[in-house]
Every structure is written in C-alpha cells, then in structure tokens.
Design an enzyme around this catalytic site. Sequence first.
Site, PDB file in Angstrom:
ATOM      1  N   GLN A  31      -2.358   4.296   4.615  1.00  0.00           N
ATOM      2  CA  GLN A  31      -1.369   3.998   5.657  1.00  0.00           C
ATOM      3  C   GLN A  31      -1.521   2.562   6.148  1.00  0.00           C
ATOM      4  O   GLN A  31      -0.545   1.819   6.254  1.00  0.00           O
ATOM      5  CB  GLN A  31      -1.559   4.969   6.836  1.00  0.00           C
ATOM      6  CG  GLN A  31      -0.590   4.718   7.971  1.00  0.00           C
ATOM      7  CD  GLN A  31       0.843   5.038   7.593  1.00  0.00           C
ATOM      8  OE1 GLN A  31       1.127   6.100   7.080  1.00  0.00           O
ATOM      9  NE2 GLN A  31       1.758   4.103   7.835  1.00  0.00           N
ATOM     10  N   CYS A  74       3.233   5.361  12.181  1.00  0.00           N
ATOM     11  CA  CYS A  74       3.056   5.770  10.780  1.00  0.00           C
ATOM     12  C   CYS A  74       3.932   6.964  10.423  1.00  0.00           C
ATOM     13  O   CYS A  74       4.157   7.230   9.251  1.00  0.00           O
ATOM     14  CB  CYS A  74       1.595   6.049  10.501  1.00  0.00           C
ATOM     15  SG  CYS A  74       0.918   7.425  11.447  1.00  0.00           S
TER      16      CYS A  74
END
Length: 300
Positions: free
Chosen positions: A130, A258
Amino acid sequence: MPRHVLSLEDLPAEELSGLLDRGQRIKSHGLILDCLSGGCLVLLFEKASTRTRVSFEVAAREAGGYTLFMTPAESQLGRSEPLKDTARVLSRYAKGLVVRTFSQANLLELVRYADVPVINALSDSFHPCQVLSDLLTISERSPDLGQVTVAWIGDGNNVAQSWINAAAKLPFTLFLACPDGFEPDRDLVNRALGAGANIKLTRDPELAVSVADYVNTDVWASMGQEEEEKERLERFAPFRITSELLDHAPAGARVMHCLPAHRGQEISEEVLEGPASIVWDQAENRLHMQKALLEWVFGQ
Ligand code: CP
Ligand code: NVA
C-alpha cells in the site's frame, strides 16, 4: 536467495527509489512485462481484500504469469495443516507467495520454510505494498520528496507503520497525530529516527494538518479489531478528516486514504468525494506498483 518483501525495512533506500521510478515508467508507458514467465503466484489471504487481491491478480497476468487464490477456510490450513508444511508444498508449485495474514510471525514462518519469494499483502503490523503505491501517488505530483510533508491522522496501525518504515528510507517528513494509546510501535519509530527519518508525533490533528502537503488516514478499527470498534469510535472522533479540519491545512493539500473508507467515521463523505481527494489515483497505482514489485522480486 529469494527476495522476500515482509516490510519496507527489507528494501534498501536506493531500491525503493528505483521501484518508484519503475512504477512510474510502467504506468506512463504501459510497459508489458514477462517477469513471471508463465509461472503461478499463489495468493494466500486470511483476511478480506478488494484492491490488493485484484491488483495482484491483474498485475500477475500482465507480467506474464497467473494466480491461484486460496484462503485457510478452503484449504487444509483451515484443518490445522501447519504453515511450515504449506510453505514447502506451495514452493514446489508456485513462483511466489503473496500473503495477507494477521500475525507478522506467520510471514516469518513462511519465509523460513518457503523456497520462493514471500510478499506481505497486509499483516497486523505492516502494509508495505500500500505504502509503495501511495509513494508513487505522491511522487508523481511532488517529485522532490524532500519538500513533502505527509500527515498521518488516526490509528498508528499497519499502514502507518509502513509509512514509518518509508520515512526511514526517503527524505519526506512524516507527522503523525494519533490518540493516546493508539500510537505506532515505539521501537519501530525509534529505529526509523535512528536511521535519519524525519518523523514527528503529536496528539493534535490540527497541528499535523497545518503543515501537510498530503493528509492521510485509514479506518479506526482494522480487520481483526471489530470488537474494539465501539470504543475506538469515541476515542478517535477528534481525528476525523472533515472540511473543518482541512481548513487548517495549507492551500492545495491533498487527502489520501488507502480504502476501504468508512464515510462519517475517519473521513467525511464531503472530503472523500471532494476536490482534495486523490484516493482513486491511489487505488489505480496499486496495479502499477504491484507490477514494479513483481519485476523487482522475480525479474532478477
Ligand atoms: N487498501 C487495501 O489494501 O485494500 P483491500 O483491503 O481491498 O485490499
Ligand atoms: N488498516 C486497515 C487497512 C485495510 C486495507 C486494515 O488492516 O484493516
């Protein structure tokens, strides 16, 4: 020696910069890769996923390979076959393992017994993939990372801890505002500071946001913490990303998440859907960076 990626601490700084450049080239030139050369990547996921699973599946195809997705429930892991046996068996079939799990210790166990690379697709401790793609999202807007301040508002969780790892390798400033008792691991912060990271910690979200080029947040209760959600909702309320909080940010500051987002909890609908939000670019960049990462791991 296989190239495992269990956290961004595993990546030398110059390799991390190179990966970001490569991700940008793959994105802008639409490069076709063949680093998996027909091989299989096994995705072993103990937790839910949309972005990580699909971006790895598409990236593997577009890097000349294919994937096989499995969960403990539908494999013998769910009937107590040890990870160490699973690691040795899967190594005989697959070119690599992409693993989403709870404990970082599970990843270490897999690395100990697997003969093929293991990539952390999220654990309770870290989410390196991520943050790699989020760094691409920032660097394509702000190429001089030395001039960038990233504010992290909310839980000192797995994603926050990967940001701390990244700050130890790259020259941006990381300003974390977390509630008392929800800070990232102190040893991890100290290691990063010892490695020269520009990291500051506060309990005041307005202060962190006031100097931020990028305001970043994540859910208040991560996967596996569902039972703590009610308590966390109360403790984290001052840390919500709203238009009012963003009034304290410099003009042009961008908002990152995210995903998946809980609208009305860590971020308001208005901000998530508003002009400062770059969350869809973040999601897209997962694909480009997974390809760059696969090439780095398998293309040696
Ligand atoms: N951001 C992220 O990892 O999303 P998923 O849980 O959908 O994979
Ligand atoms: N911190 C979150 C990230 C989800 C992508 C979780 O672990 O659930």
